[in-house]
Design an enzyme around this catalytic site. Sequence first.
Site, PDB file in Angstrom:
ATOM      1  N   GLY A  14       6.376  -2.547   7.157  1.00 47.33           N
ATOM      2  CA  GLY A  14       7.016  -3.589   7.867  1.00 47.33           C
ATOM      3  C   GLY A  14       7.940  -4.009   6.667  1.00 47.33           C
ATOM      4  O   GLY A  14       7.719  -3.630   5.486  1.00 47.33           O
ATOM      5  N   TYR A  15       9.155  -4.787   7.024  1.00 46.52           N
ATOM      6  CA  TYR A  15      10.262  -5.244   6.166  1.00 46.52           C
ATOM      7  C   TYR A  15       9.891  -6.659   5.909  1.00 46.52           C
ATOM      8  O   TYR A  15       9.923  -7.373   6.741  1.00 46.52           O
ATOM      9  CB  TYR A  15      11.325  -4.836   6.593  1.00 46.52           C
ATOM     10  N   LEU A  16       9.766  -7.009   4.590  1.00 44.19           N
ATOM     11  CA  LEU A  16       9.860  -8.290   4.176  1.00 44.19           C
ATOM     12  C   LEU A  16      11.295  -8.974   3.989  1.00 44.19           C
ATOM     13  O   LEU A  16      11.363 -10.148   4.422  1.00 44.19           O
ATOM     14  CB  LEU A  16       9.469  -8.503   2.714  1.00 44.19           C
TER      15      LEU A  16
END
Length: 155
Positions: free
Chosen positions: A27-29
């Site tokens: 996932g992308y912060l």
Amino acid sequence: MEIERRFIASPQVLNLDLGPGHDIVQGYLWAGPQGNARVRVDGDRGLLTCKGPKFGFCRNETEIPIPHAAALDLLAALPAETLIHKTRYAVAVGGLGWAVDVFGGRHQGLIIGEIELTDPAQMFLRPDWAVREVTWDPRYGNSSLALSGWQPVAA
């Protein structure tokens, strides 16, 4: 420096003897034109990766191992619908290693083959199953897939 070329892979790649794959959840912060920060669980490993902006098919990349539990906590804090689920296989073609990512979840049906090079001018053998290059198509970047999903695009 990451030097990577990406291709839509034909389902025929699944007929090869791919050997054991490994499941990845990421996932992308944050993600934007200046780069992204990604958290990944790859088996029992946790990784935090920061990537800078792209220059052609090159970009700066730093990958840091983090505790598995910390990676799981970071992923749990992200919206579930933005997570990428894929199984990665290693395939040798012409003496070089390719990664074949078979996506699951809302990206079911998408298969991407990618090769990391040591030099932007490095030559490589493109296998028959690598049907269309998408290196420069932002829709096929993992951060874009995480945020916008995926719909098959006509060739």
